[in-house]
Write an enzyme that holds these catalytic residues in place. Structure first.
Site: not given
Length: 462
Positions: A93, A95, A189, A263, A273
């Site tokens: 999840g 974080g 995602r 993810d 990311d």
């Protein structure tokens, strides 16, 4: 977000609020000891009507996370699962980030503002929820270069230094800290669907599929595709198309993402990311970006395979609400879609017109050989041979029947293009870390945006 940014009024819209009770957890941002604005994306802030904010107000919203008008009243940390280096992990999840706001651009497209380094959440596990300033600087560079090279990427929207000393095992510590905001079309995602399949929540799976189809619209499946009217099948076709396109964009850019876990795969098809990323110093399919990728699972040349595998995991999750055969048919489209996209991207960057599949791929093969034999990075190769100029030997022979495409630009007359090989990135960071000198970073961002201007709009499928 492949289109050029267009000025638009601020228009809040939060459709994710309907899913939030089972998709996310309300959280609060960390209270940072300081908030010093380091980067504000003036190229994109007007696209969501936030260009009118003073720097003081900008910091209130993107450093202290005061809610934007009529937007989410509290940030949401999203829940998801995922395969990490192909090992399933149900304990994931957001974080160290959250979804902060949603709004529409001038074309009515949904845009999200999400964070990185904004503090701990229920999904932080043993992490501190923070981001190093170096990590934020690297994300600015990655997103700016990828955007210039025609890659569908999130945009680094804001970076604010936060005044904390962070300790990390993989870089000199203590090191400076930051909170970053990224702009993207969505934060759903593949791992979001995997979580719902794991929990066997059919109603929620159906709702998430409907959300994605409504907020990330795409083409309908081919007319002969089985199950082409089923929402889950439509979604998988769209994600396969988007990720095949993304894989091709990375390859033509010479970019290695480094961590292609499920993810980290956005179903809107955007690259995002950025952790251990690298640009190729020379054409090498075995080149890896992450020091911890010991087996080369996510090496440069294996990126298309990794994205196809991840699409397969989405298909497995969608089996909760759909039969296997139409999902398999959607997956089988990945290879041909990728090949067509790679030819488009490669020839666009080289500045020549397509001559058909066989001729295009013969040229690509010869180009790869030229890079390998000459030890050339893709950046240098595409700059040196733009429009087919300066080519010699076998590569010149392969280019003979290809006509130039695109407009000329003064950049192509210069000795070298902007590039982001690791030594250059470390030099930018050293200037900031040792002298608090942000000028080299600013100059590089300006040069990268000029490269994007010289290349012009990237090709579109179809």
């Amino acid at each position: 977000m492949r289109a050029e940014p267009q000025a638009a009024p601020y228009r809040a819209d939060t459709p994710i609020a309907q899913l939030a009770p089972w998709l996310a957890d309300p959280v609060r941002a960390a209270d940072f000891p300081q908030t010093t604005l380091r980067f504000r994306n003036h190229r994109w802030d007007g696209a969501v009507g936030l260009d009118h904010l003073s720097d003081t107000d900008w910091v209130r919203h993107f450093g202290r996370f005061e809610a934007l008008p009529d937007n989410l009243p509290q940030p949401l940390a999203l829940r998801y699962h995922g395969h990490q280096f192909r090992v399933y992990n149900p304990d994931l999840g957001d974080g160290r980030g959250f979804l902060f706001a949603q709004m529409r651009d001038g074309a009515g497209r949904l845009l999200d503002l999400g964070t990185k380094g904004s503090g701990q959440t229920p999904w932080s596990r043993e992490g501190d929820g923070r981001l190093t300033l170096k990590g934020a600087v690297r994300e600015i560079l990655a997103t700016e270069m990828l955007e210039a090279l025609g890659v569908n990427t999130s945009k680094t929207f804001s970076v604010i230094e936060t005044g904390e000393d962070l300790y990390r095992s993989d870089e000199p510590s203590p090191t400076r800290s930051a909170v970053m905001v990224r702009l993207s079309h969505g934060h759903i995602r593949i791992g979001s669907f995997q979580r719902l399949a794991y929990l066997e929540t059919r109603e929620e799976m159906t709702a998430l599929i409907d959300y994605c189809l409504a907020q990330f619209p795409g083409p309908t499946p081919p007319e002969d595709a089985p199950g082409r009217d089923e929402p889950a099948v439509i979604l998988l076709h769209q994600v396969v198309e988007r990720l095949a396109q993304l894989a091709a964009e990375w390859m033509a850019a010479g970019f290695v993402h480094g961590v292609l876990n499920t993810d980290n795969m956005n179903v809107s098809g955007e690259s995002f990311d950025y952790g251990p990323w690298r640009w190729l110093p020379a054409w090498d399919p075995s080149f890896t970006a992450a020091y911890f990728d010991h087996g080369g699972l996510y090496a440069f040349g294996r990126q298309p395979e990794a994205l196809h595998w991840n699409c397969g995991q989405l298909a497995v999750a969608l089996r909760l609400v759909a039969e296997a055969p139409p999902l398999i048919a959607a997956l089988e489209r990945f290879g041909p879609l990728y090949q067509a996209a790679l030819a488009r991207q490669f020839l666009w960057r080289l500045g020549v017109q397509s001559r058909g599949f066989e001729a295009d791929y013969a040229l690509i093969a010869q180009a790869e050989q030229t890079m390998r034999e000459g030890g050339l990075s893709p950046d240098v190769f595409f700059h040196r041979y733009r429009f087919g100029r300066n080519a010699q030997g076998d590569f010149a022979a392969a280019l003979q029947e290809f006509a130039p495409a695109g407009e000329d630009h003064a950049l192509w007359q210069e000795d070298a293009p902007p590039s982001l090989v690791v030594d250059q990135v470390e030099a930018f960071w050293a200037a900031i870390d040792q002298r608090d000198d942000w000028a080299p970073l600013g100059d590089t961002v300006a040069a990268i945006r000029r490269l994007g201007e010289a290349l012009g709009p990237p090709p579109r499928p179809g």
